[in-house]
Motif scaffolding. Structure first.
Motif, short mmCIF file in Angstrom:
data_model
loop_
_atom_site.label_atom_id
_atom_site.label_comp_id
_atom_site.label_asym_id
_atom_site.label_seq_id
_atom_site.Cartn_x
_atom_site.Cartn_y
_atom_site.Cartn_z
N ALA A 18 0.83 -1.21 0.00
CA ALA A 18 0.00 0.00 0.00
C ALA A 18 0.86 1.26 0.00
CB ALA A 18 -0.93 -0.02 1.22
N ILE A 19 1.88 1.28 0.86
CA ILE A 19 2.74 2.46 0.95
C ILE A 19 3.53 2.67 -0.34
CG2 ILE A 19 4.78 3.40 2.12
CD1 ILE A 19 3.72 2.10 4.70
N SER A 20 4.09 1.60 -0.87
CA SER A 20 4.88 1.74 -2.10
C SER A 20 3.98 2.11 -3.27
CB SER A 20 5.66 0.46 -2.38
OG SER A 20 4.81 -0.66 -2.50
N ALA B 38 14.70 -5.55 19.53
CA ALA B 38 14.49 -4.68 18.36
C ALA B 38 15.76 -4.38 17.58
CB ALA B 38 13.82 -3.38 18.81
N ALA B 39 16.84 -4.04 18.28
CA ALA B 39 18.07 -3.64 17.59
C ALA B 39 18.69 -4.79 16.81
CB ALA B 39 19.08 -3.08 18.60
N HIS B 40 18.46 -5.99 17.26
CA HIS B 40 19.12 -7.16 16.65
C HIS B 40 18.27 -7.82 15.57
CE1 HIS B 40 22.02 -6.97 19.98
NE2 HIS B 40 20.98 -6.76 20.75
N THR B 41 17.06 -7.32 15.36
CA THR B 41 16.16 -7.97 14.41
C THR B 41 15.63 -6.96 13.39
OG1 THR B 41 14.34 -7.70 16.01
CG2 THR B 41 15.48 -9.83 15.98
N ILE B 42 14.51 -6.32 13.68
CA ILE B 42 13.84 -5.49 12.68
C ILE B 42 14.61 -4.21 12.34
CG2 ILE B 42 11.54 -6.38 13.15
CD1 ILE B 42 11.09 -3.98 14.98
N PHE B 43 15.54 -3.79 13.20
CA PHE B 43 16.33 -2.59 12.91
C PHE B 43 17.81 -2.90 12.71
CE2 PHE B 43 12.50 -0.80 14.72
CZ PHE B 43 12.27 0.29 13.91
N ASN C 82 10.82 -1.07 7.69
CA ASN C 82 10.61 -1.32 6.27
C ASN C 82 10.14 -0.07 5.54
OD1 ASN C 82 9.43 -4.65 6.99
ND2 ASN C 82 11.44 -4.02 6.27
N THR C 83 9.37 0.77 6.21
CA THR C 83 8.97 2.04 5.59
C THR C 83 10.18 2.93 5.38
OG1 THR C 83 6.82 1.87 6.70
CG2 THR C 83 7.41 4.00 5.76
N ALA C 84 11.06 2.99 6.37
CA ALA C 84 12.28 3.77 6.23
C ALA C 84 13.14 3.24 5.08
CB ALA C 84 13.07 3.75 7.54
N SER C 85 13.20 1.92 4.95
CA SER C 85 13.94 1.32 3.85
C SER C 85 13.33 1.71 2.51
CB SER C 85 13.95 -0.20 4.01
OG SER C 85 14.62 -0.82 2.92
N TRP C 86 12.00 1.74 2.42
CA TRP C 86 11.35 2.13 1.17
C TRP C 86 11.66 3.59 0.82
CZ3 TRP C 86 9.67 1.21 -3.35
CH2 TRP C 86 8.80 2.08 -4.00
N LEU C 87 11.71 4.46 1.83
CA LEU C 87 12.05 5.85 1.56
C LEU C 87 13.47 5.97 1.02
CD1 LEU C 87 10.46 7.82 4.54
CD2 LEU C 87 9.48 7.22 2.32
N THR D 215 0.91 7.21 13.61
CA THR D 215 0.25 7.66 14.83
C THR D 215 1.14 7.42 16.04
OG1 THR D 215 -0.89 5.53 14.86
CG2 THR D 215 -2.10 7.42 13.99
N ILE D 216 1.58 6.17 16.21
CA ILE D 216 2.51 5.81 17.28
C ILE D 216 3.69 5.11 16.62
CG2 ILE D 216 2.87 4.42 19.36
CD1 ILE D 216 -0.09 4.63 19.93
N ALA D 217 4.90 5.56 16.94
CA ALA D 217 6.09 5.01 16.31
C ALA D 217 6.44 3.63 16.88
CB ALA D 217 7.27 5.95 16.50
N ASN D 218 7.02 2.82 16.04
CA ASN D 218 7.45 1.47 16.38
C ASN D 218 8.97 1.40 16.27
OD1 ASN D 218 7.99 -1.34 16.34
ND2 ASN D 218 7.34 -1.55 14.21
N PRO D 219 9.69 1.09 17.36
CA PRO D 219 9.23 0.59 18.65
C PRO D 219 9.21 1.61 19.77
CG PRO D 219 11.55 0.14 18.45
CD PRO D 219 11.16 0.92 17.22
N GLY D 220 9.64 2.86 19.50
CA GLY D 220 9.84 3.82 20.59
C GLY D 220 8.57 4.46 21.11
#
Length: 419
Positions: free
Chosen positions: A88-90, A367-372, A112-117, A153-158
């Protein structure tokens, strides 16, 4: 005008739409092709003068039924569904942006959104990442070529809560499109149009579906943005009322041309899952607040990030935005130095080690070792994602069982540490 609340309307939406054979759910239509009695009817459907379905890649009756439910949820004038949230975002980016355009986005975006940007910058689009918790930072980043502002709306993960109302006012004043990713709150807590968003994005795989058994995404048009002011609408999509131009171009150039189609089976599962959204969000939010308060008082925990806590930097904003009772199911906590996040997670018995969000079951990961991990240490530092950060997507288990699981995990981890 109906006085029924949204949960009631969603629950009965299918059967009120004339379902075959008196069924209470829309069926799953798996056809790839659709036939018509005459060639003129087929041509009219292609040209948009008659309603109907052309080809399965562009939608089917099952996805259309889900889109109708999403319109109810977001009070939108139209919705297009996709195979995933990232599709949807792309798709909306490909459909609406051109080389030389500029967008402003939150620097706390989902990985993943940041990666798309980053990919968009390789295609000639410039991106300014700002602290979206302050609308003034968005204002400073605007350029003459800015086509839209993108925030979550709410950032992930912070769990940073963007200045949604402020950004919405700013975009309205400047005539700029505001695109809001409402995945983490869902319409159960917030509707995008209430903060001025023109387009609202969802990863339907998360809380709206809720059961961890379907992938999907959507873009909804709230009707607030005046598409006559958007410079990238192709002339072929400027027929009819202007409020439909943007979504039509997203459907044609973003869905039809790129093919990120939501299957009928997945759409059917998401539509049924959405019927219990309010109940699940209420239960998961209550669990998340209870767990966050317990963690905040726990030795070995440096800090807890959850908008429902009074210690959260945007707590008052979150209370105003989300009604002051529920704050979503996402929280994160940072462990004190010397506490191994891997050992703690491995000691959990109920909580699942998983990268998903918005599931009925509680899920957690380092979080740091996986999705980021792919972002590298410098980018993680700029996003305030330390190595000891644990992200938790809280589910609907019994609150006492959930807290007891974390209690025994902390006890086992502490017992295993060298003295």
């Amino acid at each position: 005008m109906t006085t029924e609340q949204l949960s009631t309307r969603i629950l009965h939406a299918d059967r009120r739409g004339s379902v075959e054979h008196g069924a209470i759910h829309k069926p799953s239509h798996n056809a790839a092709a659709f036939g018509y009695a005459t060639a003129r009817e087929l041509a009219d459907v292609f040209q948009g003068s008659q309603s109907g379905f052309v080809y399965g890649r562009q939608g089917n009756p099952t996805t259309a039924a889900l889109e109708a439910k999403l319109n109810l949820m977001e009070d939108a004038v139209g919705t297009v569904t996709f195979a995933t949230g990232m599709a949807a975002i792309s798709a909306l980016s490909v459909a609406l942006l051109r080389q030389g355009d500029h967008i402003v986005a939150s620097r706390y975006l989902f990985g993943n959104t940041a990666s798309w940007l980053q990919t968009l910058t390789q295609l000639g689009v410039t991106v300014s990442l700002v602290d979206a918790t302050d609308a003034a930072a968005v204002t400073e980043a605007l350029q003459p070529q800015t086509r839209f502002v993108f925030a979550e709306t709410i950032a992930n993960p912070g769990t940073q809560v963007a200045d949604l109302a402020g950004i919405g006012r700013l975009c309205a004043e400047r005539g700029i499109l505001f695109v809001l990713d409402n995945t983490m709150t869902t319409p159960a807590l917030l509707r995008g149009r209430d903060v001025g968003a023109g387009l609202v994005v969802h990863s339907l795989s998360k809380s709206i579906s809720g059961h961890g058994n379907a992938l999907g995404g959507s873009v909804s048009d709230t009707g607030l943005y005046d598409w006559t002011g958007y410079p990238n609408i192709l002339s072929s999509y400027q027929g009819g009322p202007a409020r439909g131009w943007g979504l039509l171009q997203i459907k044609k150039k973003g869905l039809r041309d790129t093919g990120g189609t939501l299957s009928a089976d997945q759409a059917h599962r998401i539509a049924i899952g959405a019927e219990t959204l309010d109940l699940r969000v209420e239960r998961a939010s209550g669990n998340a607040l209870a767990l966050a308060r317990w963690l905040e008082a726990r030795p070995g925990v440096r800090r807890v990030q959850y908008p429902g806590l009074e210690s959260h930097p945007q707590h008052e904003r979150a209370a105003a935005l989300f009604g002051g009772r529920h704050y979503g199911s996402l929280l994160s906590f940072e462990l004190q130095a010397g506490v191994d996040p891997f050992a703690l997670l491995d000691a959990l018995r109920i909580v699942i080690k998983s990268s998903h969000l918005g599931d009925n079951r509680t899920l957690a990961l380092p979080a740091a070792h996986t999705i980021f991990f792919e972002m590298g240490p410098e980018n993680r530092q700029s996003m305030d994602i330390p190595d000891g950060l644990v992200r938790v997507s809280v589910g609907i288990e019994a609150e006492a069982d959930l807290i007891a699981d974390f209690a025994q995990a902390f006890a086992r981890t502490a017992a295993a540490q060298p003295r």
